[in-house]
Design a protein around this motif. Structure first.
Motif, PDB file in Angstrom:
ATOM      1  N   ALA A   3       3.010 -32.732 -21.329  1.00 21.76           N
ATOM      2  CA  ALA A   3       4.262 -32.163 -20.818  1.00 21.76           C
ATOM      3  C   ALA A   3       5.456 -32.636 -21.641  1.00 21.76           C
ATOM      4  O   ALA A   3       6.329 -31.834 -22.017  1.00 21.76           O
ATOM      5  N   LYS A   4       5.477 -33.933 -21.938  1.00 18.73           N
ATOM      6  CA  LYS A   4       6.602 -34.490 -22.691  1.00 18.73           C
ATOM      7  C   LYS A   4       6.690 -33.878 -24.084  1.00 18.73           C
ATOM      8  O   LYS A   4       7.782 -33.552 -24.572  1.00 18.73           O
ATOM      9  N   SER A   5       5.543 -33.683 -24.732  1.00 22.34           N
ATOM     10  CA  SER A   5       5.539 -33.160 -26.096  1.00 22.34           C
ATOM     11  C   SER A   5       5.985 -31.706 -26.165  1.00 22.34           C
ATOM     12  O   SER A   5       6.365 -31.226 -27.238  1.00 22.34           O
ATOM     13  N   ARG A   6       5.979 -31.030 -25.031  1.00 23.69           N
ATOM     14  CA  ARG A   6       6.384 -29.612 -24.990  1.00 23.69           C
ATOM     15  C   ARG A   6       7.681 -29.408 -24.212  1.00 23.69           C
ATOM     16  O   ARG A   6       8.037 -28.289 -23.866  1.00 23.69           O
ATOM     17  N   ASP A   7       8.331 -30.518 -23.947  1.00 23.56           N
ATOM     18  CA  ASP A   7       9.625 -30.486 -23.256  1.00 23.56           C
ATOM     19  C   ASP A   7       9.527 -29.798 -21.896  1.00 23.56           C
ATOM     20  O   ASP A   7      10.422 -29.047 -21.497  1.00 23.56           O
ATOM     21  N   LEU A   8       8.437 -30.088 -21.187  1.00 24.23           N
ATOM     22  CA  LEU A   8       8.243 -29.568 -19.837  1.00 24.23           C
ATOM     23  C   LEU A   8       8.406 -30.704 -18.834  1.00 24.23           C
ATOM     24  O   LEU A   8       8.177 -31.872 -19.160  1.00 24.23           O
ATOM     25  N   ASP A   9       8.792 -30.362 -17.628  1.00 23.48           N
ATOM     26  CA  ASP A   9       8.900 -31.367 -16.580  1.00 23.48           C
ATOM     27  C   ASP A   9       7.510 -31.738 -16.087  1.00 23.48           C
ATOM     28  O   ASP A   9       6.757 -30.892 -15.584  1.00 23.48           O
ATOM     29  N   GLY A  10       7.148 -32.991 -16.236  1.00 19.51           N
ATOM     30  CA  GLY A  10       5.872 -33.485 -15.749  1.00 19.51           C
ATOM     31  C   GLY A  10       6.075 -34.748 -14.931  1.00 19.51           C
ATOM     32  O   GLY A  10       6.726 -35.688 -15.401  1.00 19.51           O
ATOM     33  N   ILE A  11       5.547 -34.778 -13.729  1.00 24.99           N
ATOM     34  CA  ILE A  11       5.724 -35.943 -12.857  1.00 24.99           C
ATOM     35  C   ILE A  11       4.385 -36.358 -12.268  1.00 24.99           C
ATOM     36  O   ILE A  11       3.440 -35.570 -12.203  1.00 24.99           O
TER      37      ILE A  11
END
Length: 369
Positions: free
Chosen positions: A38-46
Motif C-alpha cells: 500500500a505504501k509503495s503505491r501511495d494507497l491508504d493501508g491500515i
C-alpha cells in the motif's frame, strides 16, 4: 474487458506471497507485505485491532482505493499449514509444490488476484469508483479476523475471494456450524473391589454416541463428534466423560432441531442409570443464503460474463469469512478462485485460473454498481 494479463507477473506475485510462512495467528509476514504494498503505491493501508483482541501477531489489513467506495473485496492472510519449506514446481499448465508441503493456494491466491487487479487499475490509470480491500487473520481457525472487522458504513456489499471452486463459480448459500459440548456425570468406584457401586460414564457415553446419526444426516446437514475423553485411572470406574462435536446445516432451524434430537437421545440413554449430563453449545459460524434477484448476485453475474466466463451459483457445506459478514448484515458472495485440493500437499492452481480470477476481480472493481 482487459485484453492481456501478464501471466509471469501473476506467477511472481503469487510465489512471493506463497513463500511467506504465515499460519493462523502468525500472519505478521503477510501483513507487513501488504502494508508495504500500500505504501509503495501511495494507497491508504491500515492495520486494525483484531490482533489485539485475539492475541495474535497482527490484525486485519485494510487498503482503500479512492474514497473506499461501497464495495469490499476480501481475502485471508493465513494458511492452514506451513509453507516454510515450499519448493514450487511450474508445470505446463499449473503451479504445484514438490509434494512435501502445501502450495499456499488457500489463500495467497486470493490475495494475489486482488492485488494484481488493483495494480492493473493503477498502471493503466483506469477510471474506477472507490473500493476497499480487507485481508483477514485466523480464517482457517476461528474466523476471528472477520468477526472483529469493522467496515465503513458506506460499504454495502462484499466479495470474498476464497472458494476452491473454479473461476465463474460462486457460493451463494453455505451451511452454518454449531459446536456442542456434553459432559456425562456418573459415579466413581474401585473397578476391582466394588465396580457395582459405580456408574460408568464412559460406557454410557459410548452407548449414546453409538446411537447418533454421525456423518451426513441428510442432504445439507451433518453431525460429528471429535474429542471424546475420560481422565479416569484404569482401576477407577469412570465418573466423568467429556465429548465435543459440531452440527452443520443450511438453516438455523435444522441445527436447532438436531440439537433437540441429541438432548432427547441422551435423556433416553441415561434414563434410569443414575447418571446425568450437561449440554452447552455455541455458533462457530452461522449459515447464509443470498437470492438470485439480489443486486450483488446480478452484479457478479455481469462481471463474470464480462470476463468471458459463465457464472454458476453453488451451495457449500464449508464455512468462510462470508458467513460472518452475511451474519453482520453485509451481503457477501464467496468466489471460486481455483485453489484446488486445499490444505493438502497436492494443492495446485492452473495458470488459466490465475488469469480468470484476476479478470473477474478487475471487472468487479471497475463496475461498482
Amino acid at each position: 474487458i482487459i485484453t492481456a494479463i501478464d501471466l509471469q507477473l501473476l506467477i511472481d506475485n503469487f510465489l512471493t506471497l506463497a513463500h511467506l510462512d504465515a499460519c493462523s495467528a502468525h500472519e505478521r509476514p503477510v501483513a507487513d507485505h501488504l502494508l508495504a504494498y500500500a505504501k509503495s503505491r501511495d494507497l491508504d493501508g491500515i492495520e486494525d485491532e483484531a490482533g489485539w483482541y485475539n492475541g495474535t501477531e497482527s490484525g486485519n489489513i485494510i487498503i482503500t482505493y479512492g474514497d473506499g467506495g461501497n464495495t469490499l473485496f476480501l481475502s485471508h492472510m493465513d494458511t492452514a499449514r506451513s509453507t516454510k519449506n515450499l519448493k514450487p514446481v511450474l508445470l505446463e499448465d499449473r503451479i504445484t509444490s514438490d509434494g512435501q508441503t502445501v502450495l499456499g493456494v488457500d489463500n495467497r491466491l486470493g490475495i494475489t488476484c486482488l492485488l494484481s487487479a488493483l495494480d492493473i487499475i493503477l498502471k493503466e490509470q483506469l477510471t474506477c469508483p472507490g473500493f476497499t480491500l480487507a485481508f483477514t487473520i485466523c480464517e482457517e481457525t476461528t474466523l476471528a479476523g472477520s468477526s472483529f472487522l469493522k467496515t465503513s458504513p458506506a460499504i454495502k456489499k462484499a466479495f470474498a475471494f476464497d472458494s476452491s471452486e473454479r473461476p465463474g463459480v460462486f457460493i451463494y448459500k453455505a451451511t452454518g456450524a454449531k459446536n456442542f459440548d456434553i459432559q456425562i456425570k456418573g459415579k466413581a468406584a474401585h473397578s476391582g473391589l466394588a465396580p457395582e457401586d459405580g456408574i460408568n460414564a464412559l460406557q454410557l457415553a459410548a452407548r449414546a454416541v453409538a446411537g447418533l446419526p454421525l456423518g451426513r444426516v441428510n442432504g445439507d446437514s451433518t453431525m460429528n463428534i471429535g474429542p471424546f475423553s475420560s481422565k479416569s485411572a484404569t482401576n477407577v470406574v469412570p465418573s466423568a466423560v467429556n465429548l465435543t462435536g459440531e452440527i452443520r446445516s443450511s438453516t438455523t432451524t435444522r441445527v436447532e432441531e438436531l440439537e433437540v434430537f441429541i438432548k432427547e437421545h441422551f435423556d433416553a440413554t441415561l434414563a434410569g442409570t443414575g447418571a446425568g449430563y450437561t449440554y452447552t453449545s455455541d455458533w462457530e459460524f452461522p449459515p447464509y443464503g443470498i437470492k438470485n434477484d439480489a443486486a450483488i448476485w446480478q452484479r457478479l453475474e455481469r462481471c463474470i460474463r464480462a470476463a468471458g466466463l459463465e457464472p454458476m451459483g453453488q451451495t457449500s457445506l464449508g464455512g468462510s469469512d462470508a458467513n460472518v459478514l452475511n451474519n453482520k448484515g453485509l451481503p457477501t458472495l464467496n468466489l471460486g478462485i481455483g485453489a484446488q485440493n486445499p490444505h493438502s500437499n497436492d494443492e495446485f492452481v492452473l495458470y488459466d485460473d490465475l488469469i480468470n480470477t484476476t479478470k473477474i476481480a478487475l471487472e468487479l472493481m471497475k463496475n461498482a454498481y
